[in-house]
Design a protein around this motif. Structure first.
Motif, PDB file in Angstrom:
ATOM      1  N   ARG A 157       0.538  -1.118   0.109  1.00  0.00           N
ATOM      2  CA  ARG A 157      -0.081  -0.026   0.081  1.00  0.00           C
ATOM      3  C   ARG A 157       0.846   1.133  -0.148  1.00  0.00           C
ATOM      4  O   ARG A 157       1.986   1.063  -0.047  1.00  0.00           O
ATOM      5  N   LYS A 158       0.300   2.416   0.113  1.00  0.00           N
ATOM      6  CA  LYS A 158       0.831   3.659  -0.036  1.00  0.00           C
ATOM      7  C   LYS A 158       0.726   4.235   1.167  1.00  0.00           C
ATOM      8  O   LYS A 158      -0.234   4.309   1.763  1.00  0.00           O
ATOM      9  N   LEU A 159       1.848   4.982   1.559  1.00  0.00           N
ATOM     10  CA  LEU A 159       1.950   5.790   2.919  1.00  0.00           C
ATOM     11  C   LEU A 159       2.176   7.192   2.615  1.00  0.00           C
ATOM     12  O   LEU A 159       2.823   7.336   1.657  1.00  0.00           O
ATOM     13  N   HIS A 160       1.426   8.083   3.075  1.00  0.00           N
ATOM     14  CA  HIS A 160       1.419   9.695   2.831  1.00  0.00           C
ATOM     15  C   HIS A 160       2.094  10.562   3.901  1.00  0.00           C
ATOM     16  O   HIS A 160       1.700  10.434   5.205  1.00  0.00           O
ATOM     17  N   LEU A 161       2.892  11.298   3.430  1.00  0.00           N
ATOM     18  CA  LEU A 161       3.194  12.574   4.423  1.00  0.00           C
ATOM     19  C   LEU A 161       2.077  13.554   4.213  1.00  0.00           C
ATOM     20  O   LEU A 161       2.084  14.199   3.011  1.00  0.00           O
ATOM     21  N   LEU A 162       1.194  13.928   5.278  1.00  0.00           N
ATOM     22  CA  LEU A 162       0.063  14.950   5.230  1.00  0.00           C
ATOM     23  C   LEU A 162       0.662  16.175   5.703  1.00  0.00           C
ATOM     24  O   LEU A 162       0.972  16.088   6.999  1.00  0.00           O
ATOM     25  N   ILE A 163       0.061  17.257   5.245  1.00  0.00           N
ATOM     26  CA  ILE A 163       0.517  18.519   5.982  1.00  0.00           C
ATOM     27  C   ILE A 163      -0.825  19.389   5.685  1.00  0.00           C
ATOM     28  O   ILE A 163      -1.419  19.399   4.501  1.00  0.00           O
ATOM     29  N   ASN A 164      -1.290  20.156   6.833  1.00  0.00           N
ATOM     30  CA  ASN A 164      -2.160  21.212   6.758  1.00  0.00           C
ATOM     31  C   ASN A 164      -1.387  22.710   7.012  1.00  0.00           C
ATOM     32  O   ASN A 164      -0.968  22.778   8.065  1.00  0.00           O
ATOM     33  N   LYS A 165      -1.245  23.098   6.012  1.00  0.00           N
ATOM     34  CA  LYS A 165      -0.368  24.640   5.990  1.00  0.00           C
ATOM     35  C   LYS A 165      -1.329  25.700   6.292  1.00  0.00           C
ATOM     36  O   LYS A 165      -0.736  26.780   6.650  1.00  0.00           O
ATOM     37  N   ASN A 166      -2.561  25.497   6.598  1.00  0.00           N
ATOM     38  CA  ASN A 166      -3.490  26.787   6.992  1.00  0.00           C
ATOM     39  C   ASN A 166      -4.499  26.511   7.932  1.00  0.00           C
ATOM     40  O   ASN A 166      -5.694  26.527   7.879  1.00  0.00           O
ATOM     41  N   VAL A 167      -3.939  26.180   9.276  1.00  0.00           N
ATOM     42  CA  VAL A 167      -4.666  25.684  10.251  1.00  0.00           C
ATOM     43  C   VAL A 167      -5.517  26.981  10.932  1.00  0.00           C
ATOM     44  O   VAL A 167      -4.633  27.833  11.324  1.00  0.00           O
ATOM     45  N   ASN A 202       8.421  19.377  16.913  1.00  0.00           N
ATOM     46  CA  ASN A 202       9.564  19.227  16.572  1.00  0.00           C
ATOM     47  C   ASN A 202      10.570  20.168  17.123  1.00  0.00           C
ATOM     48  O   ASN A 202       9.960  21.089  17.832  1.00  0.00           O
ATOM     49  N   GLU A 203      11.681  20.115  17.141  1.00  0.00           N
ATOM     50  CA  GLU A 203      12.707  21.249  17.571  1.00  0.00           C
ATOM     51  C   GLU A 203      12.310  22.853  17.155  1.00  0.00           C
ATOM     52  O   GLU A 203      12.529  23.578  17.667  1.00  0.00           O
ATOM     53  N   ASP A 204      12.015  22.578  15.804  1.00  0.00           N
ATOM     54  CA  ASP A 204      11.653  24.121  15.159  1.00  0.00           C
ATOM     55  C   ASP A 204      10.035  24.187  15.617  1.00  0.00           C
ATOM     56  O   ASP A 204       9.530  25.347  14.998  1.00  0.00           O
ATOM     57  N   ASN A 205       9.707  23.529  16.459  1.00  0.00           N
ATOM     58  CA  ASN A 205       8.102  23.992  17.059  1.00  0.00           C
ATOM     59  C   ASN A 205       7.097  23.680  15.856  1.00  0.00           C
ATOM     60  O   ASN A 205       5.819  24.036  16.293  1.00  0.00           O
ATOM     61  N   THR A 206       7.126  22.936  15.096  1.00  0.00           N
ATOM     62  CA  THR A 206       6.217  22.377  14.037  1.00  0.00           C
ATOM     63  C   THR A 206       5.637  21.284  14.738  1.00  0.00           C
ATOM     64  O   THR A 206       6.111  20.459  15.586  1.00  0.00           O
ATOM     65  N   LYS A 219       0.284  26.785  12.896  1.00  0.00           N
ATOM     66  CA  LYS A 219      -0.341  27.451  11.730  1.00  0.00           C
ATOM     67  C   LYS A 219      -0.332  26.136  10.693  1.00  0.00           C
ATOM     68  O   LYS A 219      -0.915  26.286   9.782  1.00  0.00           O
ATOM     69  N   ILE A 220       0.601  25.268  11.073  1.00  0.00           N
ATOM     70  CA  ILE A 220       1.117  24.040  10.137  1.00  0.00           C
ATOM     71  C   ILE A 220       1.022  22.752  11.079  1.00  0.00           C
ATOM     72  O   ILE A 220       1.639  22.848  12.058  1.00  0.00           O
ATOM     73  N   ILE A 221       0.216  21.726  10.541  1.00  0.00           N
ATOM     74  CA  ILE A 221       0.321  20.610  11.305  1.00  0.00           C
ATOM     75  C   ILE A 221       0.732  19.365  10.420  1.00  0.00           C
ATOM     76  O   ILE A 221       0.149  19.489   9.188  1.00  0.00           O
ATOM     77  N   SER A 222       1.421  18.560  10.738  1.00  0.00           N
ATOM     78  CA  SER A 222       1.728  17.484   9.681  1.00  0.00           C
ATOM     79  C   SER A 222       1.127  15.981  10.410  1.00  0.00           C
ATOM     80  O   SER A 222       1.530  15.837  11.460  1.00  0.00           O
ATOM     81  N   ALA A 223       1.417  14.981   9.540  1.00  0.00           N
ATOM     82  CA  ALA A 223       1.195  13.597   9.831  1.00  0.00           C
ATOM     83  C   ALA A 223       2.158  12.789   8.869  1.00  0.00           C
ATOM     84  O   ALA A 223       1.765  12.633   7.575  1.00  0.00           O
ATOM     85  N   THR A 224       3.031  11.715   9.403  1.00  0.00           N
ATOM     86  CA  THR A 224       3.921  11.021   8.620  1.00  0.00           C
ATOM     87  C   THR A 224       3.656   9.840   8.341  1.00  0.00           C
ATOM     88  O   THR A 224       2.928   8.979   9.086  1.00  0.00           O
ATOM     89  N   SER A 225       3.779   9.287   7.064  1.00  0.00           N
ATOM     90  CA  SER A 225       3.389   7.800   6.898  1.00  0.00           C
ATOM     91  C   SER A 225       2.351   7.317   7.164  1.00  0.00           C
ATOM     92  O   SER A 225       1.894   6.232   8.079  1.00  0.00           O
TER      93      SER A 225
END
Length: 282
Positions: free
Chosen positions: A134-144, A210-214, A246-252
């Motif tokens: 199957r496919k895994l996605h790095l998802l990101i919301n850049k406009n929370v 993360n260390e960069d506060n994301t 303002k940005i949230i991510s979710a990996t794999s």
């Protein structure tokens, strides 16, 4: 092939981490490990140093493979060779050595993830018997954005999340390795664990910064199959209130997982796609 093979518990951990970062400098997604976060990965993903290897030509390291093991299953957490060894057969030697070793240990299946667009790496694993599942996605919301949603949040222990996640798996959810209930339990102390409650449903959220506060979502879930969209919406609102992000991510995130659909329906977009590949040994 005339290579010296050492297990990772026979090699300096600091030197190994520095070597991995060097090897991955020109990869599609560079790795930037340090000893602390590598040791966290070791615990969280069931990596065993005695079952992972570094390969040396004379005294110079030229490649490595890091293996995770859970009962009869294994996962290649990371593998790489130095640039000058690529195309020489060294990578094949490393993978075949590890595969034979894991088979000797009674492992029945091996999994790994490879960036789908990295055709060279994809073909390499196909050549060695791995097939995409199957496919895994790095998802990101850049406009929370702030949302007016009523909910309650309660900080909980990892054992609480483990129980809910395990019930979801037993009812048919098929999480990838990084979201298996035992992974969430072993990551104790690394992430934040929250119970989310609304007048319509309840669920859980595992998240971190993360260390960069994301801000990122590790996992979320609800036992109500019709309310994944609702719990994702609440999770986003919680993170916005909690971190002002303002940005949230979710990996794999597996595309066949209800978390994927729920996040996409709430403004997340796919930034990077990986192929989850498997090989049967027994």
């Amino acid at each position: 092939m005339n290579l010296k093979i050492l297990t990772l518990n026979e090699y300096s951990l600091i030197d190994f981490v520095n070597f991995v970062n060097k090897v991955f400098q020109d990869y599609t997604v560079p790795v930037n490990w340090n000893v602390v976060n590598f040791e966290m990965d070791v615990r969280e993903n069931s990596i065993f140093l005695e079952d992972s290897f570094i390969f040396l030509r004379d005294t110079k390291p030229v490649g490595f493979i890091v293996n995770s093991i859970r009962h009869e299953r294994a996962r290649i957490d990371a593998m790489g060779v130095v640039k000058e060894e690529r195309g020489t057969g060294t990578a094949s030697f490393i993978l075949e050595h590890s595969t034979n070793y894991l088979k000797w240990k009674g492992i029945q299946t091996i999994s790994l993830e490879v960036i789908t667009k990295d055709s060279r790496a994809y073909r390499f694993y196909e050549k060695h018997g791995f097939r995409e599942r199957r496919k895994l996605h790095l998802l990101i919301n850049k406009n929370v954005k702030s949302k007016d949603i009523y909910f309650r949040s309660i900080k909980v222990e990892p054992r609480y999340i483990y129980t809910l996640s395990l019930n979801l798996q037993l009812s048919g959810r098929k999480p990838n390795w990084q979201r298996e209930p035992v992974t969430l339990l072993l990551a104790n102390g690394r992430y934040n664990h929250v119970r989310l409650i609304t007048d319509k449903t309840e669920g859980y959220l595992v998240w971190g910064k993360n260390e960069d506060n994301t801000t990122y979502i590790v996992d979320l879930g609800t036992k109500d199959k019709e309310k994944w969209d609702e719990i994702a919406k609440v999770a986003i609102a919680f993170l916005r209130n909690e971190t002002n992000c303002k940005i949230i991510s979710a990996t794999s995130v597996p595309e066949d997982d209800p978390m994927y659909t729920a996040l996409v329906e709430n403004g997340f977009e796919s930034l990077l796609i990986q192929s989850e590949m498997h090989k049967k040994l027994q």
